[in-house]
Enzyme design. Structure first.
Site, PDB file in Angstrom:
ATOM      1  CE  LYS A 226     -24.790 -29.861  28.804  1.00 42.36           C
ATOM      2  NZ  LYS A 226     -26.056 -30.353  28.567  1.00 42.36           N
TER       3      LYS A 226
ATOM      4  CB  CYS B  68     -16.087 -30.195  25.759  1.00 39.68           C
ATOM      5  SG  CYS B  68     -17.649 -29.609  26.784  1.00 39.68           S
TER       6      CYS B  68
HETATM    7  O1  GFB Z   1     -17.372 -27.188  16.396  1.00 37.24           O
HETATM    8  P1  GFB Z   1     -16.531 -26.358  17.241  1.00 37.24           P
HETATM    9  O2  GFB Z   1     -16.858 -25.039  17.300  1.00 37.24           O
HETATM   10  O3  GFB Z   1     -16.301 -27.042  18.553  1.00 37.24           O
HETATM   11  O4  GFB Z   1     -15.088 -26.171  16.674  1.00 37.24           O
HETATM   12  P2  GFB Z   1     -15.313 -27.771  19.461  1.00 37.24           P
HETATM   13  C1  GFB Z   1     -14.251 -27.277  16.079  1.00 37.24           C
HETATM   14  C2  GFB Z   1     -12.851 -26.865  15.445  1.00 37.24           C
HETATM   15  O5  GFB Z   1     -13.206 -26.349  14.094  1.00 37.24           O
HETATM   16  C3  GFB Z   1     -12.028 -26.128  16.029  1.00 37.24           C
HETATM   17  C4  GFB Z   1     -12.540 -25.247  14.061  1.00 37.24           C
HETATM   18  O6  GFB Z   1     -10.729 -26.199  16.107  1.00 37.24           O
HETATM   19  C5  GFB Z   1     -12.372 -24.725  15.251  1.00 37.24           C
HETATM   20  O7  GFB Z   1     -11.566 -23.684  15.512  1.00 37.24           O
HETATM   21  N1  GFB Z   1     -13.522 -24.439  13.032  1.00 37.24           N
HETATM   22  C6  GFB Z   1     -12.959 -23.919  11.763  1.00 37.24           C
HETATM   23  C7  GFB Z   1     -14.562 -23.777  13.199  1.00 37.24           C
HETATM   24  N2  GFB Z   1     -13.863 -23.228  11.078  1.00 37.24           N
HETATM   25  C8  GFB Z   1     -14.791 -22.835  12.020  1.00 37.24           C
HETATM   26  C9  GFB Z   1     -16.108 -22.170  12.121  1.00 37.24           C
HETATM   27  O8  GFB Z   1     -16.278 -21.562  11.079  1.00 37.24           O
HETATM   28  N3  GFB Z   1     -16.827 -22.324  13.165  1.00 37.24           N
HETATM   29  C10 GFB Z   1     -16.547 -23.177  14.120  1.00 37.24           C
HETATM   30  N4  GFB Z   1     -17.135 -23.071  15.063  1.00 37.24           N
HETATM   31  N5  GFB Z   1     -15.403 -23.758  14.089  1.00 37.24           N
HETATM   32  C11 GFB Z   1     -17.163 -27.143  21.129  1.00 37.24           C
HETATM   33  C12 GFB Z   1     -17.056 -26.764  22.662  1.00 37.24           C
HETATM   34  O9  GFB Z   1     -15.930 -27.318  20.937  1.00 37.24           O
HETATM   35  O10 GFB Z   1     -18.003 -28.421  20.868  1.00 37.24           O
HETATM   36  C13 GFB Z   1     -18.462 -27.081  23.306  1.00 37.24           C
HETATM   37  O11 GFB Z   1     -16.931 -25.279  22.882  1.00 37.24           O
HETATM   38  C14 GFB Z   1     -19.105 -28.481  22.800  1.00 37.24           C
HETATM   39  O12 GFB Z   1     -18.184 -27.037  24.619  1.00 37.24           O
HETATM   40  C15 GFB Z   1     -19.170 -28.543  21.439  1.00 37.24           C
HETATM   41  O13 GFB Z   1     -18.363 -29.599  23.774  1.00 37.24           O
HETATM   42  C16 GFB Z   1     -19.460 -30.037  20.948  1.00 37.24           C
HETATM   43  O14 GFB Z   1     -15.059 -29.338  19.475  1.00 37.24           O
HETATM   44  O15 GFB Z   1     -13.792 -27.102  19.412  1.00 37.24           O
END
Ligand code: GFB
Length: 323
Positions: free
Chosen positions: A151, A120
């Site tokens: 970071k 990110c």
């Molecule tokens: O894994 P995640 O939270 O990380 O979300 P990011 C990835 C995608 O999955 C997003 C969808 O488009 C979410 O909307 N999603 C669907 C969900 N269902 C769910 C759920 O139940 N939980 C979650 N968490 N997501 C984070 C960053 O971003 O990833 C950090 O905020 C970091 O900074 C990390 O880099 C690796 O890839 O969007």
């Protein structure tokens, strides 16, 4: 990577290596990897034993333990909602952890240190796949800009310490990680553990509908944490350059595809709905991993295999998983 940055310099298996964050997803995998590679003097501290935000305590720890090597895998991490809701915590805690640990490691002459970041750090609209050189060329994704800035500061701290003090310290930027030991908190976790837990609970409760976040259209790249640990040791032993190095698999899937794969691995056969009130985040952040590949390392664990193994781990650790 310039050719002089490729160096085969094995770590001494009996030297003291401190894994900061050894109870976390990445740190615990690195610990397992080091043990399996014959390291005999690995040390770690829980956050209750050593709060890395406590500068005095961190300096005391380094003064008494004097590690030769450090893997800085300690960080405040979370999924998209946690990052978006608590940006001040993500910025402040990560800055404190990094600055204290690196300052103390410098003062106590740590020979090699590996700092870990995240994909990110790259601008939201950067061309895909993301090359290392795209850092600081545009605006960040707003849901995780605070974490990303912390970071990026860590990468700059590594580069500055190399320049000013000539240390062989390096940074690695992994794509989205998953695997045994992850945090499965429904609101705070990343997407993979969230889906595994949600579908598993649906199977147990006989539910026929689950609701996931966002639109399901964003693309993400997933790397098993055991592959990440292997890449970390590889970089420590083969890379010595100022530029951070991407670590990933080089391909991605939509969140909808991911959720279908997890459903299959868990044995969930009901329907899926999408909650558009939750953020999608950046549309895509596929890593360009050609530098790491050229240096001689590639990921080994396929996504289906890795998901099944993580589902099995979750089911075998129902009483003790984090979250
Ligand atoms: O894994 P995640 O939270 O990380 O979300 P990011 C990835 C995608 O999955 C997003 C969808 O488009 C979410 O909307 N999603 C669907 C969900 N269902 C769910 C759920 O139940 N939980 C979650 N968490 N997501 C984070 C960053 O971003 O990833 C950090 O905020 C970091 O900074 C990390 O880099 C690796 O890839 O969007």
């Amino acid at each position: 990577m310039g050719s002089s940055e490729y160096v085969a310099r094995p770590l001494n298996r009996t030297a003291k290596i401190y894994v900061a964050g050894h109870r976390g997803l990445v740190g615990s995998a690195i610990w397992r990897k080091l043990e399996s590679e014959g390291f005999t003097n690995i040390i770690g501290r829980t956050s209750a034993e050593l709060d890395l935000k406590d500068r005095g305590a961190v300096f005391e720890f380094f003064a008494s333990e004097k590690p030769n090597y450090v893997v800085l895998a300690a960080a405040k991490v979370g999924g998209i909602l946690a990052n978006n809701t608590f940006p001040a915590d993500f910025l402040s805690e990560n800055m404190q952890i990094q600055v204290n640990t690196m300052d103390a490691a410098l003062e106590h002459n740590v020979e090699r240190l590996l700092f870990l970041g995240s994909s990110c750090i790259y601008p939201k609209m950067a061309p895909q796949p993301l090359k290392e050189e795209y850092l600081l060329t545009g605006q960040l994704e707003p849901t995780n800009d605070a974490y990303a800035i912390a970071k990026i500061a860590g990468i700059l701290q590594i580069q500055s310490i190399r320049r000013q003090h000539g240390k062989a310290w390096i940074s690695a930027m992994p794509t989205n990680l998953y695997g045994p030991g992850d945090n499965f908190s429904p609101m705070g976790s990343h997407v993979m553990p969230a889906l595994i837990r949600r579908y598993d609970e649906a199977v147990q409760n006989g539910a026929t509908t689950v609701v996931n976040w966002g639109s399901g259209t964003p693309l993400r790249e997933f790397l098993h944490v055991d592959d990440m640990a292997s890449a970390c040791l590889f970089l420590l032993e083969h890379y010595d350059g100022p530029e951070h190095v991407n670590v990933g698999v080089g391909s991605d899937v939509t969140i909808k595809e991911l959720s279908e794969t997890v459903a299959q691995a868990v044995g969930y056969e009901g329907s899926m709905e999408w909650d558009a009130s939750k953020p999608d985040g950046t549309h895509r952040k596929l890593m360009d991993v050609s530098k790491l590949t050229a240096a001689g390392w590639t990921a080994k664990i396929g996504l289906h295999e890795g998901i099944q193994q993580t589902v099995d781990w979750f089911r075998n650790n129902r009483e003790s998983f984090r979250g």
